[in-house]
Design a protein around this motif. Structure first.
Motif, short mmCIF file in Angstrom:
data_model
loop_
_atom_site.label_atom_id
_atom_site.label_comp_id
_atom_site.label_asym_id
_atom_site.label_seq_id
_atom_site.Cartn_x
_atom_site.Cartn_y
_atom_site.Cartn_z
N ILE A 152 -3.03 0.60 -3.91
CA ILE A 152 -2.95 -0.86 -3.05
C ILE A 152 -2.75 -1.91 -4.23
O ILE A 152 -3.54 -2.15 -5.12
N HIS B 173 -2.14 -6.05 -5.13
CA HIS B 173 -2.67 -7.12 -4.50
C HIS B 173 -1.67 -8.18 -5.46
O HIS B 173 -1.80 -8.35 -6.65
N GLU C 197 -4.23 6.78 -2.91
CA GLU C 197 -4.05 5.72 -2.21
C GLU C 197 -3.90 4.45 -3.20
O GLU C 197 -4.98 4.40 -4.07
N LYS D 272 0.91 -1.26 0.11
CA LYS D 272 -0.04 -0.15 -0.03
C LYS D 272 0.98 1.05 -0.07
O LYS D 272 1.77 1.38 0.65
#
Length: 190
Positions: free
Chosen positions: A40, A42, A38, A30
């Protein structure tokens, strides 16, 4: 077959690999800048996807940074599941799951089951090593270090599924070896 402890260990290995195959996050990074964005990332069986949430008006520098990180020309308010690195890791875990079933069903020939179990353990160990390398690469390639934003990385449930599969495949090999020793000792008694 089910009375043997190694069968239970192999079933637990299979369950862990199935959880890994359905897209459980192995690692998550993150990057965040207050009142800007922001991002993020994965890492799972489908590759690496990035989610971007804008919190305010982006500066030109941050826009360039996010465009470079995602490979997209236009950055909109909410971008979810942007594939930045695609490789079908789930196919590897599905093949490993099928191989676990082959090892599990080979209970009538213990020598062959032990050989296949060792191969299963080695492949699980290689999967573990590749995961560690990919985690470190993703962590370092998320965004360059800067005081303007914070970067954090964490391991997901999928990583622990890999560890569970590795541990239980090792324990299954120990159980198979124990059965082989028992059969050899019974043959000596005869």
């Amino acid at each position: 077959m089910i009375q043997r402890v190694q069968s239970i260990y192999l079933l637990l290995t299979l369950v862990a690999l199935i959880f890994l195959s359905i897209g459980t996050d192995v690692f998550v990074t993150k990057a965040e800048q207050k009142d800007q964005f922001e991002m993020i990332s994965h890492g799972n069986g489908y590759g690496v996807q990035r989610d971007i949430y804008l919190k305010g008006e982006l500066t030109d520098e941050n826009t360039e940074l996010l465009q470079h990180a995602t490979g997209k020309i236009e950055i909109i308010d909410k971008m979810e599941g942007v594939p930045t690195f695609y490789f079908p890791f789930y196919s590897i875990t599905i093949l490993l799951s099928m191989f676990t079933v082959v090892v599990l069903m080979g209970y009538k020939n213990l020598k062959r089951q032990l050989q296949l179990g060792r191969i299963l353990f080695v492949v699980n160990f290689i999967l573990f090593g590749v995961t560690i390398v990919l985690y470190n690469l993703l962590k370092s390639n998320t965004l360059p270090e800067s005081d303007a934003y914070t970067v954090s990385a964490q391991l997901g449930f999928g990583f622990y599924c890999i560890i569970i599969a590795l541990a239980f495949s090792f324990l299954a090999n120990i159980g198979i070896r124990r059965d082989l020793r028992l059969i050899k000792s019974i043959d000596r008694i005869r």
